[in-house]
Design a protein around this motif. Sequence first.
Motif, mmCIF file in Angstrom:
data_model
loop_
_atom_site.group_PDB
_atom_site.id
_atom_site.type_symbol
_atom_site.label_atom_id
_atom_site.label_comp_id
_atom_site.label_asym_id
_atom_site.label_seq_id
_atom_site.Cartn_x
_atom_site.Cartn_y
_atom_site.Cartn_z
ATOM 1 N N SER A 96 0.829 -1.212 0.000
ATOM 2 C CA SER A 96 0.000 0.000 0.000
ATOM 3 C C SER A 96 0.861 1.260 0.000
ATOM 4 O O SER A 96 0.576 2.224 -0.729
ATOM 5 N N GLU A 99 2.196 1.651 -3.562
ATOM 6 C CA GLU A 99 1.181 2.099 -4.523
ATOM 7 C C GLU A 99 0.807 3.557 -4.296
ATOM 8 O O GLU A 99 0.526 4.284 -5.255
ATOM 9 N N ASN A 100 0.816 4.009 -3.061
ATOM 10 C CA ASN A 100 0.529 5.418 -2.778
ATOM 11 C C ASN A 100 1.600 6.338 -3.352
ATOM 12 O O ASN A 100 1.362 7.538 -3.524
ATOM 13 N N ASP A 102 2.952 5.636 -6.319
ATOM 14 C CA ASP A 102 2.932 5.310 -7.749
ATOM 15 C C ASP A 102 4.080 4.376 -8.136
ATOM 16 O O ASP A 102 4.689 4.497 -9.212
ATOM 17 N N ILE A 104 5.141 0.299 -8.667
ATOM 18 C CA ILE A 104 4.528 -0.985 -9.001
ATOM 19 C C ILE A 104 5.446 -2.117 -8.540
ATOM 20 O O ILE A 104 6.514 -2.335 -9.127
ATOM 21 N N HIS A 119 1.891 -8.792 -10.511
ATOM 22 C CA HIS A 119 2.207 -7.389 -10.783
ATOM 23 C C HIS A 119 1.023 -6.709 -11.454
ATOM 24 O O HIS A 119 0.258 -7.332 -12.198
ATOM 25 N N LYS A 120 0.906 -5.422 -11.209
ATOM 26 C CA LYS A 120 -0.046 -4.580 -11.927
ATOM 27 C C LYS A 120 0.605 -4.108 -13.227
ATOM 28 O O LYS A 120 1.775 -4.406 -13.483
ATOM 29 N N TYR A 148 -3.725 -6.848 -5.483
ATOM 30 C CA TYR A 148 -2.743 -7.661 -4.756
ATOM 31 C C TYR A 148 -3.381 -8.368 -3.553
ATOM 32 O O TYR A 148 -3.060 -9.519 -3.259
#
Length: 277
Positions: A96, A99-100, A102, A104, A119-120, A148
């Motif tokens: 988290s 992701e906050n 940006d 990956i 993975h995104k 995830y």
Amino acid sequence: MKTRTLYISDLDGTLLDSNSIVTSHSIENINHLLQKGMLFTIATARTPATVVPLLKQLQLDLPVVLMNGAVLYDIRNKHYIQTNGFTDDSALRYISVLENRDLIPFVYRIENNKLQVFHKPLVNDIQRDFKYKRENTPYKDFIPTDNYTAELTDNPPLFMLVIDRFDKLETAAAEITRAGNCSVFCYRDIAVPDYGNLEIYPKGVSKAATAQLIIDRINPWEVVAFGDNLNDLPLFNLADRRYAPANATEEIKRQATAIIPDNDHDGVARFLCEDFL
């Protein structure tokens, strides 16, 4: 002959040359020494997907330390001997944070003796090249996901890897280190210094901690380590003698017992031939 000395080498930037291979000269000389009883193994950030083909010509008998200590692996029988992954939901909190910002992450876990990497959508060419060079092997599956948490709730990961601009990674690493109870390695890519790698493991996981399992098993008289980057420092701290190739980072060189020839001139193999015999 130093038959009770255990030699442990990193791969990238150390045993591997700039083309990411073990040269024929190194293979020939190391195999000759192994046949004479040299104790030699590998400690690397890489996974079986690349380590198995890279080292297929080396006659290694000892287990190898992979993923910076997240696993101890039997390279002959293609089997995970021990895994050292997360056991709670703390990995999701670190994801988290990433992701906050940006970022990956590639999120690694083992399912039925095979590595899975979630993975995104990837956002830079270095990430895409990393995946391209490592997919479609019998040892690893890359699995795109948009969530995830859904993938990892019932089976926590081994570790997370982020590949991005080093300044972004450094800031995220500092935040996770302050807030978390984990082991964090953040270092520049030697080939592309503006980019780097951020690796997040459970607290206490390192090349050194897992290499200690091998040391306990064979009880060598001394341990000799080879490495070129910051994630090799725990291994250096464990070793009785430490050697850095001439291409290593300055921090590693300062910690080394001595500097050996660079990775494009078979530095590790040349040293072994002089030291072991």
